[in-house]
Write an enzyme that holds these catalytic residues in place. Structure first.
Site, PDB file in Angstrom:
ATOM      1  N   CYS A 329     -39.257 -33.011  30.493  1.00 38.60           N
ATOM      2  CA  CYS A 329     -39.089 -31.559  30.633  1.00 38.60           C
ATOM      3  C   CYS A 329     -37.724 -31.013  30.192  1.00 38.60           C
ATOM      4  O   CYS A 329     -37.670 -30.035  29.438  1.00 38.60           O
ATOM      5  CB  CYS A 329     -39.366 -31.095  32.055  1.00 38.60           C
ATOM      6  SG  CYS A 329     -40.239 -32.231  33.096  1.00 38.60           S
ATOM      7  N   ARG A 358     -39.025 -45.102  34.554  1.00 40.61           N
ATOM      8  CA  ARG A 358     -38.889 -44.811  35.979  1.00 40.61           C
ATOM      9  C   ARG A 358     -38.813 -46.131  36.740  1.00 40.61           C
ATOM     10  O   ARG A 358     -39.597 -47.049  36.471  1.00 40.61           O
ATOM     11  CB  ARG A 358     -40.081 -43.997  36.497  1.00 40.61           C
ATOM     12  CG  ARG A 358     -40.249 -42.658  35.805  1.00 40.61           C
ATOM     13  CD  ARG A 358     -41.448 -41.899  36.335  1.00 40.61           C
ATOM     14  NE  ARG A 358     -41.677 -40.682  35.580  1.00 40.61           N
ATOM     15  CZ  ARG A 358     -42.682 -39.828  35.791  1.00 40.61           C
ATOM     16  NH1 ARG A 358     -43.549 -40.079  36.757  1.00 40.61           N
ATOM     17  NH2 ARG A 358     -42.820 -38.749  35.058  1.00 40.61           N
ATOM     18  N   GLN A 376     -45.618 -40.451  28.101  1.00 40.81           N
ATOM     19  CA  GLN A 376     -46.197 -39.309  28.826  1.00 40.81           C
ATOM     20  C   GLN A 376     -46.637 -38.282  27.788  1.00 40.81           C
ATOM     21  O   GLN A 376     -45.848 -37.880  26.934  1.00 40.81           O
ATOM     22  CB  GLN A 376     -45.140 -38.693  29.748  1.00 40.81           C
ATOM     23  CG  GLN A 376     -45.663 -37.624  30.659  1.00 40.81           C
ATOM     24  CD  GLN A 376     -45.968 -38.130  32.053  1.00 40.81           C
ATOM     25  OE1 GLN A 376     -45.790 -39.291  32.342  1.00 40.81           O
ATOM     26  NE2 GLN A 376     -46.443 -37.259  32.903  1.00 40.81           N
ATOM     27  N   ASP A 378     -46.849 -35.177  27.403  1.00 38.72           N
ATOM     28  CA  ASP A 378     -46.397 -33.905  27.956  1.00 38.72           C
ATOM     29  C   ASP A 378     -46.630 -32.740  26.997  1.00 38.72           C
ATOM     30  O   ASP A 378     -46.667 -32.917  25.775  1.00 38.72           O
ATOM     31  CB  ASP A 378     -44.892 -33.958  28.232  1.00 38.72           C
ATOM     32  CG  ASP A 378     -44.582 -34.461  29.635  1.00 38.72           C
ATOM     33  OD1 ASP A 378     -45.359 -34.163  30.538  1.00 38.72           O
ATOM     34  OD2 ASP A 378     -43.573 -35.151  29.808  1.00 38.72           O
ATOM     35  N   HIS A 380     -44.973 -28.578  27.176  1.00 36.55           N
ATOM     36  CA  HIS A 380     -44.272 -27.542  27.950  1.00 36.55           C
ATOM     37  C   HIS A 380     -44.528 -26.210  27.272  1.00 36.55           C
ATOM     38  O   HIS A 380     -44.271 -26.055  26.069  1.00 36.55           O
ATOM     39  CB  HIS A 380     -42.782 -27.869  28.042  1.00 36.55           C
ATOM     40  CG  HIS A 380     -42.531 -29.148  28.770  1.00 36.55           C
ATOM     41  ND1 HIS A 380     -42.226 -30.324  28.120  1.00 36.55           N
ATOM     42  CD2 HIS A 380     -42.598 -29.442  30.083  1.00 36.55           C
ATOM     43  CE1 HIS A 380     -42.096 -31.287  29.016  1.00 36.55           C
ATOM     44  NE2 HIS A 380     -42.321 -30.785  30.208  1.00 36.55           N
ATOM     45  N   LYS A 459     -48.807 -27.004  41.628  1.00 36.79           N
ATOM     46  CA  LYS A 459     -49.499 -27.655  40.521  1.00 36.79           C
ATOM     47  C   LYS A 459     -51.001 -27.748  40.777  1.00 36.79           C
ATOM     48  O   LYS A 459     -51.464 -27.695  41.920  1.00 36.79           O
ATOM     49  CB  LYS A 459     -48.929 -29.063  40.283  1.00 36.79           C
ATOM     50  CG  LYS A 459     -49.038 -29.987  41.491  1.00 36.79           C
ATOM     51  CD  LYS A 459     -48.457 -31.367  41.176  1.00 36.79           C
ATOM     52  CE  LYS A 459     -48.599 -32.299  42.390  1.00 36.79           C
ATOM     53  NZ  LYS A 459     -48.251 -33.682  42.059  1.00 36.79           N
ATOM     54  N   HIS A 505     -45.621 -26.965  32.830  1.00 30.81           N
ATOM     55  CA  HIS A 505     -45.635 -28.388  32.493  1.00 30.81           C
ATOM     56  C   HIS A 505     -47.087 -28.847  32.574  1.00 30.81           C
ATOM     57  O   HIS A 505     -47.787 -28.510  33.538  1.00 30.81           O
ATOM     58  CB  HIS A 505     -44.833 -29.215  33.505  1.00 30.81           C
ATOM     59  CG  HIS A 505     -43.458 -28.716  33.798  1.00 30.81           C
ATOM     60  ND1 HIS A 505     -42.327 -29.430  33.466  1.00 30.81           N
ATOM     61  CD2 HIS A 505     -43.015 -27.598  34.423  1.00 30.81           C
ATOM     62  CE1 HIS A 505     -41.251 -28.771  33.878  1.00 30.81           C
ATOM     63  NE2 HIS A 505     -41.651 -27.654  34.457  1.00 30.81           N
TER      64      HIS A 505
END
Length: 630
Positions: A329, A358, A376, A378, A380, A459, A505
C-alpha cells in the site's frame, strides 16, 4: 412477564419461566428439539430463567451455535470416560474447537491410540445413560472442596476473581465451566476420537507436559461419516504432497517459509497471473511495481510500524533503517503522490503483483498456506467520494467473476472498526456506511464481523468454499480514509479547491502462493486444461511409434499447447497410470503402430475413456478449451 421472540412477536409467561418453558409454550416439537437458548444475545442452558422484557431465542440442532455446544458437552463426556477408565487422572482444560474438541490430562500412565476403542466404548455407555448436565453456582471455598484432588483445577480456582463460580456435573464427572451444555448426553448422535498430542499446562514449557486427546462429535452418524470422508480426501489432496508429485514447488530447510517454485509451478503461477492481468486490463486498471525495500519513516507515516512492526523484517542501509515491505500500500500511495492529480484523473485503479515479506513463527509455517514471502495481487484505487459506491460495486463484481471462474462458492463478511484503529469516528462511520451501501446496491447478503477491520479502515472479506466444503479467506476490499490523510494526498476538484481522495485496498487471490495451494487441493491437482502445467502428454506404445509421437507433440506445441512426450522403454499401462495419477494431465494421447500408420491419434481423457481423433480436430478442441478457460 413478557418476553420477545426473534421474529419480534411477544409472549406472556409466568414469572421465573425458563428457556425450556418458552420453547414448550411455542410448541411440543420445538420443546423436544431445544438444546439451549439465548437471552438478550447470551447463550444459556434451557434451565435458565428469563426475565421480563428479555429477548429469547431457542437453539436447536439447526442453529449455528449448536454443534459447538454439543462438542463442548462431549468434551466433558470424554473426560468422564477417561477418569473412570484411568483412576487418578488429573484434568486440565477441555474446550470445543472449530472441528471438534480436546481435553488435556495428566494420567497415571500415558495412553496411546490403542486405548481409543475402550474410551469410545465407555463414552457410548455414558451417552446411552442419557444423564442430564446440571449447572451449579458455588463459592470459591466450595469449589476448592469439590476439586480437592484436582491440582490443576485448584490452581485455576486461585486465579478466579469471582466470589461465585459455576460448575457442571454429569454422572460421576464435575468440572469448572461457564456452559452452556446440551440438556442431556443422549442428544449426541456420533463420536470419534481423532488423535493424541502433547501440551504443556497453560502453554508454559517449564510446567507439566500433559496429554491432549482430540475428538469430534455430530448430531447424526451420517454427518460424522461425511466429515471423516472429507478428512481422508483432504489428506489425499494435501497440496504439499501433490506439489512434490507434480514438481510444482518445494521447501528447503535453508529457507524456512520461503517457497521455491519449480518449472511446472512457474507455468501454473504465470498462467494465473496472465489471467489476472487480462481481466484487470479489461476493467480499467493500470499495473505498477513498487520497491521491496523502503525506509522506516515511510512505514511510520503509514501506520504500519506502530501496528505491524513485529511482523516486519528490517535492514540498515547507509546508517538508516529500512523495512522490507509487508504490504504494497505505501508504495502505491507514493505513486499517486508523484504528480498533481485532478478530479478528471480519478478514479485511478493501480494494480500490483508485489512480493511482500512477513515474519511468521516457524511452528506456524505450513506449505504454501503460511509462508514468510509471497506475492500479493494488490490493487489500490483512489476515488472521489461521489465515485465510492460505483467503485466498490465494480471491485466486488470483479472478485465475484474470479471466484466463479474457479468454481468457488463464497460468503461475505463486513468487518468493522477494531480496538487498535487510527482515525476519527466520523471517518470510520462514513467508511462503514460506504461499504454497506455498496453491498445493498449489489443485493448481497453478508455477515457482520464486529471489530475485525484493518487498523486503517473497515473491510469486506470473501470466504471461499472449496470442493470439500472448507472455507478460505482470500479476497478483500478495504476502505481507507487514513492513509490519504497521513500522506497528505490531494486532487484538484472542478471548482479549483483541493480535496482528499478515498483509498480502496483490494485483492482477488490474496496471497498468490496461498491461492495456488487452495487450487491444488480444490482440484486435487487435476487442473482445468487452461491451468494445467502439462495440458497433453503423448505416450508412445513402443520404439516403432516414437518418431510419430514426437511429430504429434510438435504439432500441438506449434498450436500453443503445453505438451510432453513419454518415450521411455516402459509398459504403456505404467505410463498411463503415471500420467493420470502423478502428472494428472487432462489429456493423454496414446500412439502405437496403428496410429502411426493411419496418421491419427487415440485420446484418453480424465474419465479414462479413449476416443479416436484426427490430430487437427483434437488441437482445435484443446485450443478452444484454453481460449474459453473451460
Amino acid at each position: 412477564m413478557e418476553i420477545v421472540l426473534p421474529d419480534g412477536s411477544k409472549k406472556t409467561l409466568d414469572a421465573g419461566a425458563t428457556v425450556a418453558d418458552v420453547a414448550a409454550s411455542i410448541g411440543a416439537g420445538l420443546a423436544k428439539a431445544a438444546l439451549a437458548g439465548k437471552i438478550d444475545g447470551k447463550l444459556v442452558d434451557l434451565t435458565t430463567p428469563a426475565h421480563d422484557g428479555a429477548a429469547v431465542e431457542i437453539i436447536t440442532a439447526k442453529s449455528p451455535e449448536a454443534l459447538h455446544i454439543l462438542r463442548h458437552s462431549c468434551a466433558h463426556i470424554m473426560a468422564e470416560a477417561v477418569q473412570e477408565l484411568f483412576p487418578g487422572t488429573q484434568i486440565a482444560f477441555g474446550p470445543a474447537t472449530d472441528d471438534g474438541y480436546f481435553y488435556d490430562f495428566l494420567l497415571p500412565e500415558n495412553i496411546s491410540s490403542d486405548d481409543f476403542g475402550a474410551i469410545e466404548k465407555k463414552m457410548q455407555q455414558i451417552i446411552k445413560a442419557n444423564e442430564p448436565f446440571v449447572r451449579e453456582v458455588v463459592t470459591i471455598d466450595q469449589a476448592k472442596e469439590i476439586f480437592a484432588d484436582q491440582r490443576f483445577k485448584l490452581e485455576h480456582i486461585d486465579d478466579l476473581a469471582d466470589e461465585q463460580i459455576t460448575i457442571y456435573r454429569h454422572g460421576s464427572f464435575v468440572d469448572l465451566c461457564s456452559g452452556p451444555h446440551i440438556p442431556s448426553a443422549g442428544k449426541i448422535g456420533a463420536i470419534k476420537l481423532m488423535k493424541l498430542a502433547g501440551a504443556y499446562w497453560r502453554a508454559d514449557a517449564s510446567r507439566e507436559q500433559l496429554q491432549r486427546l482430540y475428538g469430534t462429535a455430530f448430531f447424526k452418524k451420517a454427518e460424522l461419516d461425511e466429515y471423516l470422508h472429507n478428512l481422508e480426501e483432504a489428506e489425499k489432496r494435501d497440496h504439499r504432497k501433490i506439489g512434490r508429485e507434480m514438481d510444482l514447488f518445494m521447501m528447503r530447510d535453508e529457507a524456512p517459509g520461503f517457497p521455491f517454485f519449480l518449472p511446472n509451478g512457474m507455468v501454473l503461477k504465470n498462467t494465473l497471473l496472465d489471467y489476472w492481468r487480462e481481466i484487470h486490463r479489461k476493467a480499467g486498471y493500470v499495473e505498477i511495481s513498487t520497491p521491496m525495500i523502503m525506509n522506516k519513516q515511510l512505514w511510520m507515516t503509514s501506520g504500519h510500524w506502530d501496528h505491524y512492526k513485529d511482523n516486519m523484517y528490517s535492514t540498515v542501509i547507509d546508517d538508516e533503517e529500512y523495512c522490507i515491505k509487508p504490504m504494497n500500500c505505501p508504495g502505491g500511495v507514493l505513486v499517486y503522490a508523484s504528480q498533481p492529480r485532478s478530479y478528471r484523473d480519478l478514479p485511478i485503479r493501480a494494480g500490483e503483483i508485489g512480493t511482500v515479506h512477513r515474519h511468521e513463527m516457524r511452528g506456524a509455517l505450513h506449505g504454501l498456506f503460511r509462508v514468510r514471502c509471497f506475492n500479493q495481487d494488490d490493487a489500490h484505487l483512489f476515488v472521489r467520494p461521489d465515485q465510492l459506491t460505483d467503485e466498490i460495486v465494480g471491485v466486488v463484481r470483479l472478485i465475484d467473476s474470479v471466484y466463479q471462474q474457479f468454481g468457488f462458492k463464497y460468503h461475505v463478511e463486513l468487518s468493522t472498526r477494531p480496538d487498535d484503529s487510527m482515525g476519527s469516528d466520523e471517518d470510520w462511520e462514513a467508511a462503514e456506511n460506504g461499504l454497506k451501501t455498496a453491498l445493498a446496491e449489489l443485493g448481497m447478503d453478508y455477515e457482520l464481523n464486529e471489530g475485525d477491520g484493518a487498523f486503517y479502515g473497515p473491510k469486506i472479506d470473501f470466504h471461499l468454499e472449496d470442493s470439500l466444503g472448507r472455507t478460505w479467506q482470500c479476497g478483500t476490499v478495504q476502505l481507507d480514509f487514513q492513509m490519504p490523510l497521513n500522506f497528505g494526498l490531494e486532487f484538484v476538484d472542478h471548482d479549483g479547491s483541493k480535496k482528499r481522495p478515498i483509498m480502496l485496498h483490494r485483492v482477488c487471490f490474496g496471497s498468490v502462493e496461498r491461492f495456488i495451494g487452495i487450487l491444488i487441493e480444490h482440484y486435487a491437482g487435476k487442473f482445468p486444461v487452461w491451468l494445467a502445467p502439462t495440458q497433453v502428454k503423448v505416450l508412445c506404445v513402443s520404439e516403432k511409434s516414437r518418431d510419430y509421437a514426437h511429430q504429434v507433440a510438435a504439432q500441438l506445441e506449434d498450436a500453443g499447447i503445453r505438451v510432453a512426450v513419454d518415450d521411455r522403454d516402459a509398459k504403456i499401462g505404467y505410463k498411463i497410470r503415471e500420467a493420470r495419477s502423478i502428472d494428472r494431465v487432462p489429456y493423454m494421447i496414446v500412439v502405437g503402430e496403428k496410429e502411426a500408420e493411419e496418421g491419427n491419434i487415440a485420446v484418453r481423457d480424465r474419465s479414462n475413456e479413449t476416443h479416436p481423433f484426427e490430430t487437427a480436430d483434437f488441437i482445435a478442441k484443446v485450443c478452444e478449451e484454453i481460449r474459453t478457460r473451460a
